[in-house]
Design an enzyme around this catalytic site. Sequence first.
Site, PDB file in Angstrom:
ATOM      1  N   PHE A 149       0.817  -1.221   0.000  1.00 47.77           N
ATOM      2  CA  PHE A 149       0.000   0.000   0.000  1.00 47.77           C
ATOM      3  C   PHE A 149       0.847   1.266   0.000  1.00 47.77           C
ATOM      4  O   PHE A 149       0.386   2.336  -0.378  1.00 47.77           O
ATOM      5  CB  PHE A 149      -0.928   0.011   1.236  1.00 47.77           C
ATOM      6  CG  PHE A 149      -0.253   0.509   2.496  1.00 47.77           C
ATOM      7  CD1 PHE A 149      -0.187   1.873   2.776  1.00 47.77           C
ATOM      8  CD2 PHE A 149       0.362  -0.365   3.384  1.00 47.77           C
ATOM      9  CE1 PHE A 149       0.462   2.337   3.915  1.00 47.77           C
ATOM     10  CE2 PHE A 149       1.015   0.089   4.514  1.00 47.77           C
ATOM     11  CZ  PHE A 149       1.071   1.450   4.779  1.00 47.77           C
ATOM     12  N   LYS A 173      -1.089  -7.148  -9.105  1.00 50.19           N
ATOM     13  CA  LYS A 173      -2.038  -7.302  -7.988  1.00 50.19           C
ATOM     14  C   LYS A 173      -1.619  -6.250  -6.964  1.00 50.19           C
ATOM     15  O   LYS A 173      -0.768  -6.484  -6.122  1.00 50.19           O
ATOM     16  CB  LYS A 173      -1.924  -8.716  -7.410  1.00 50.19           C
ATOM     17  CG  LYS A 173      -3.173  -9.237  -6.707  1.00 50.19           C
ATOM     18  CD  LYS A 173      -3.720  -8.373  -5.604  1.00 50.19           C
ATOM     19  CE  LYS A 173      -2.928  -8.461  -4.333  1.00 50.19           C
ATOM     20  NZ  LYS A 173      -3.349  -7.451  -3.313  1.00 50.19           N
ATOM     21  N   GLU A 176      -4.943  -3.775  -1.851  1.00 53.57           N
ATOM     22  CA  GLU A 176      -6.388  -3.526  -1.834  1.00 53.57           C
ATOM     23  C   GLU A 176      -6.728  -2.250  -1.072  1.00 53.57           C
ATOM     24  O   GLU A 176      -7.866  -1.795  -1.089  1.00 53.57           O
ATOM     25  CB  GLU A 176      -7.153  -4.731  -1.258  1.00 53.57           C
ATOM     26  CG  GLU A 176      -6.792  -5.146   0.159  1.00 53.57           C
ATOM     27  CD  GLU A 176      -5.570  -6.068   0.256  1.00 53.57           C
ATOM     28  OE1 GLU A 176      -4.567  -5.804  -0.430  1.00 53.57           O
ATOM     29  OE2 GLU A 176      -5.615  -7.030   1.047  1.00 53.57           O
ATOM     30  N   ARG A 177      -5.716  -1.664  -0.395  1.00 50.98           N
ATOM     31  CA  ARG A 177      -6.020  -0.453   0.394  1.00 50.98           C
ATOM     32  C   ARG A 177      -6.036   0.807  -0.459  1.00 50.98           C
ATOM     33  O   ARG A 177      -6.744   1.752  -0.144  1.00 50.98           O
ATOM     34  CB  ARG A 177      -4.997  -0.302   1.517  1.00 50.98           C
ATOM     35  CG  ARG A 177      -5.176  -1.404   2.539  1.00 50.98           C
ATOM     36  CD  ARG A 177      -4.235  -1.239   3.691  1.00 50.98           C
ATOM     37  NE  ARG A 177      -3.712  -2.546   4.060  1.00 50.98           N
ATOM     38  CZ  ARG A 177      -2.601  -2.756   4.711  1.00 50.98           C
ATOM     39  NH1 ARG A 177      -1.857  -1.746   5.100  1.00 50.98           N
ATOM     40  NH2 ARG A 177      -2.205  -3.963   5.000  1.00 50.98           N
ATOM     41  N   SER A 226       5.351  -6.911   3.526  1.00 54.12           N
ATOM     42  CA  SER A 226       5.945  -7.212   4.826  1.00 54.12           C
ATOM     43  C   SER A 226       6.718  -8.540   4.759  1.00 54.12           C
ATOM     44  O   SER A 226       6.473  -9.378   3.885  1.00 54.12           O
ATOM     45  CB  SER A 226       4.849  -7.268   5.886  1.00 54.12           C
ATOM     46  OG  SER A 226       3.828  -8.130   5.467  1.00 54.12           O
ATOM     47  N   CYS A 281       9.492   1.903   3.531  1.00 49.59           N
ATOM     48  CA  CYS A 281      10.418   0.807   3.865  1.00 49.59           C
ATOM     49  C   CYS A 281      11.823   1.344   4.063  1.00 49.59           C
ATOM     50  O   CYS A 281      12.668   0.656   4.620  1.00 49.59           O
ATOM     51  CB  CYS A 281      10.407  -0.245   2.772  1.00 49.59           C
ATOM     52  SG  CYS A 281      11.133   0.355   1.263  1.00 49.59           S
ATOM     53  N   GLU A 383       9.371  -4.064  13.114  1.00 47.78           N
ATOM     54  CA  GLU A 383       9.069  -2.904  12.272  1.00 47.78           C
ATOM     55  C   GLU A 383       7.774  -2.271  12.774  1.00 47.78           C
ATOM     56  O   GLU A 383       6.748  -2.950  12.871  1.00 47.78           O
ATOM     57  CB  GLU A 383       8.900  -3.349  10.815  1.00 47.78           C
ATOM     58  CG  GLU A 383       8.626  -2.198   9.872  1.00 47.78           C
ATOM     59  CD  GLU A 383       8.423  -2.645   8.423  1.00 47.78           C
ATOM     60  OE1 GLU A 383       7.697  -3.632   8.198  1.00 47.78           O
ATOM     61  OE2 GLU A 383       8.995  -2.001   7.529  1.00 47.78           O
TER      62      GLU A 383
HETATM   63  P1  NAD Z   1       1.544  -6.503   3.173  1.00 47.25           P
HETATM   64  O1  NAD Z   1       2.552  -7.589   3.299  1.00 47.25           O
HETATM   65  O2  NAD Z   1       0.406  -6.477   4.114  1.00 47.25           O
HETATM   66  O3  NAD Z   1       0.873  -6.557   1.705  1.00 47.25           O
HETATM   67  C1  NAD Z   1       1.648  -6.604   0.522  1.00 47.25           C
HETATM   68  C2  NAD Z   1       0.853  -7.331  -0.551  1.00 47.25           C
HETATM   69  O4  NAD Z   1       0.615  -8.674  -0.113  1.00 47.25           O
HETATM   70  C3  NAD Z   1      -0.513  -6.709  -0.828  1.00 47.25           C
HETATM   71  O5  NAD Z   1      -0.738  -6.721  -2.213  1.00 47.25           O
HETATM   72  C4  NAD Z   1      -1.473  -7.622  -0.080  1.00 47.25           C
HETATM   73  O6  NAD Z   1      -2.731  -7.708  -0.695  1.00 47.25           O
HETATM   74  C5  NAD Z   1      -0.778  -8.970  -0.122  1.00 47.25           C
HETATM   75  N1  NAD Z   1      -1.078  -9.794   1.063  1.00 47.25           N
HETATM   76  C6  NAD Z   1      -1.372  -9.356   2.313  1.00 47.25           C
HETATM   77  N2  NAD Z   1      -1.571 -10.391   3.131  1.00 47.25           N
HETATM   78  C7  NAD Z   1      -1.407 -11.520   2.402  1.00 47.25           C
HETATM   79  C8  NAD Z   1      -1.473 -12.916   2.693  1.00 47.25           C
HETATM   80  N3  NAD Z   1      -1.765 -13.359   3.920  1.00 47.25           N
HETATM   81  N4  NAD Z   1      -1.230 -13.790   1.703  1.00 47.25           N
HETATM   82  C9  NAD Z   1      -0.929 -13.356   0.475  1.00 47.25           C
HETATM   83  N5  NAD Z   1      -0.848 -12.035   0.128  1.00 47.25           N
HETATM   84  C10 NAD Z   1      -1.078 -11.133   1.073  1.00 47.25           C
HETATM   85  O7  NAD Z   1       2.340  -5.133   3.177  1.00 47.25           O
HETATM   86  P2  NAD Z   1       1.756  -3.657   3.238  1.00 47.25           P
HETATM   87  O8  NAD Z   1       1.216  -3.396   4.593  1.00 47.25           O
HETATM   88  O9  NAD Z   1       0.876  -3.396   2.057  1.00 47.25           O
HETATM   89  O10 NAD Z   1       3.084  -2.801   2.999  1.00 47.25           O
HETATM   90  C11 NAD Z   1       3.948  -2.420   4.036  1.00 47.25           C
HETATM   91  C12 NAD Z   1       5.124  -3.363   4.138  1.00 47.25           C
HETATM   92  O11 NAD Z   1       5.833  -3.393   2.908  1.00 47.25           O
HETATM   93  C13 NAD Z   1       6.139  -2.912   5.178  1.00 47.25           C
HETATM   94  O12 NAD Z   1       6.603  -4.052   5.860  1.00 47.25           O
HETATM   95  C14 NAD Z   1       7.248  -2.291   4.347  1.00 47.25           C
HETATM   96  O13 NAD Z   1       8.513  -2.281   4.954  1.00 47.25           O
HETATM   97  C15 NAD Z   1       7.228  -3.171   3.156  1.00 47.25           C
HETATM   98  N6  NAD Z   1       7.855  -2.541   2.005  1.00 47.25           N
HETATM   99  C16 NAD Z   1       9.059  -3.035   1.595  1.00 47.25           C
HETATM  100  C17 NAD Z   1       9.706  -2.449   0.518  1.00 47.25           C
HETATM  101  C18 NAD Z   1      11.023  -2.984   0.037  1.00 47.25           C
HETATM  102  O14 NAD Z   1      11.418  -2.681  -1.071  1.00 47.25           O
HETATM  103  N7  NAD Z   1      11.720  -3.770   0.840  1.00 47.25           N
HETATM  104  C19 NAD Z   1       9.111  -1.365  -0.140  1.00 47.25           C
HETATM  105  C20 NAD Z   1       7.872  -0.902   0.312  1.00 47.25           C
HETATM  106  C21 NAD Z   1       7.243  -1.503   1.377  1.00 47.25           C
END
Ligand code: NAD
Length: 498
Positions: A149, A173, A176-177, A226, A281, A383
């Site tokens: 998101f 994909k 969804e937020r 994450s 991140c 985090e």
């Molecule tokens: P998230 O892991 O909740 O979601 C990321 C994606 O995974 C979304 O598209 C979501 O729909 C999907 N998802 C969520 N739960 C799932 C599940 N149980 N099974 C399969 N898919 C699932 O992350 P977020 O809250 O959207 O984003 C924030 C996180 O992303 C933070 O931890 C941040 O550090 C990280 N991030 C990392 C980088 C990097 O390059 N390392 C860059 C940006 C963000």
Amino acid sequence: MREIGHFIGGQHVAGKSGRTADVFQPMTGEVIGKVALASADELRAAVENAKAAQPAWAATNPQRRARVLMKFLDLVQRNYDELAELLAREHGKTIPDAKGDIQRGLEVVEFACGIPHLMKGDYTEGAGPGIDIYSMRQPLGVVAGITPFNFPAMIPMWKFGPAIACGNAFILKPSERDPGVPMRLAELMMEAGLPAGILNVVNGDKESVDAILDDPDIKAVGFVGSSSIAEYIYARGSAHGKRVQAFGGAKNHMIIMPDADMDQAADALIGAGFGSAGERCMAISVAVPVGEETADRLVEKLVPRVEALKVGPSTDLAADFGPLVTREALNRVKSYVDAGVSEGAKLLVDGRNFTLQGYEDGFYMGGCLFDRVTPDMRIYKEEIFGPVLSIVRAADYREALRLPTEHEYGNGVSIYTRDGDAARDFAAKVDVGMVGINVPIPVPLAYYTFGGWKRSGFGDLNQHGPDGVRFYTKTKTVTSRWPSGIKDGADFVIPTMG
Ligand code: NAD
């Protein structure tokens, strides 16, 4: 209320699963849309479209593919203000910050416009008698990106820009937020001349993600989110024989050496720690002053700066940062602050009770500053992803180097110093993927690669830069000889050039 479906085969398609998720406007707390959550069948329909369209796109010469991206760059520029406002309303970050989100994505698309050069192979003439060898890069076919998101414009563009330039068809994909901007980007790609089916946006949650991971026609998955989900994506995707890169969470440290310019260091910590409400991140969440005296001087500079942070609605151009993305995220961040207090860290600035007049239902909190955080505390180990900065005091440089090196995350790190020797030693030895020297958020530019180490990244290749092209292509090597160079008779010994 906006209904957001999917973008498949070049057109908007309503969701059929009957499942939806609310899309909030964090600055007011209102629900402003409903996004469809795709079923596995809907994902499959997108894959079929992509698979049918991909061969012709791969056969389109790379200069023509690049021209579509060039036109897209122009269209995004023309729609900048509208896109930034949509992004800010769904995400919560301020409009100037939303523009930065879009800009950092565009820079990777600009890089991908060099695809005729980037996809060139190698050639060796006369590698053996009458033998020439050459290599070529070919697209993988249908590939996918699953994005978080917090950068709803930048990370989708980091994924689909290079992948599409390489001749692949792409399934995005998004989170969804905040799905509004990814959908607009897909429309603009079509307007730029991309054939239908080459960029598909399938909105959804775990069901569509699992369908991506299991689909035999999807050859590669680029994930950002994450760490626990990243690890899952990597394991399940690679178990199905896919190429997977999965980038995860972070705990980015900034080391402040005794010789650093303390005003510069404090300003850097404020911007990198609290910009976008800490939902980056590459946000700095841990400040490591070296020596008690440095720590005291830093605290003196930081406290008034954190107290003066201006939290406001995303549309307030004077705000330093806006609300968090959801009420759930807000509650999670506040509970970390509670945990820090009960673990014994010293809360110097408490933003938990912040409210904004006229926006009482928005997901706001003020900046929080902790001192005397220790490595055994949860607020250090995990985090938080919010406007919370922790100070961990290090006795000397060796201890400061050890902290980020031994932390389970290894995304970004920074050192503030005037001492070139210390900076050089730090950059060489720290066990972290991206290092800043007097630069607080060391996000590499588009022509370098971006990727964290340890639990911040699973897989071998980084995102964007040359790795982005490597990830979305496979290399074929051709060894050729013409009849005049061939001797009569079968040869049963393994060929060598000796
Ligand atoms: P998230 O892991 O909740 O979601 C990321 C994606 O995974 C979304 O598209 C979501 O729909 C999907 N998802 C969520 N739960 C799932 C599940 N149980 N099974 C399969 N898919 C699932 O992350 P977020 O809250 O959207 O984003 C924030 C996180 O992303 C933070 O931890 C941040 O550090 C990280 N991030 C990392 C980088 C990097 O390059 N390392 C860059 C940006 C963000």
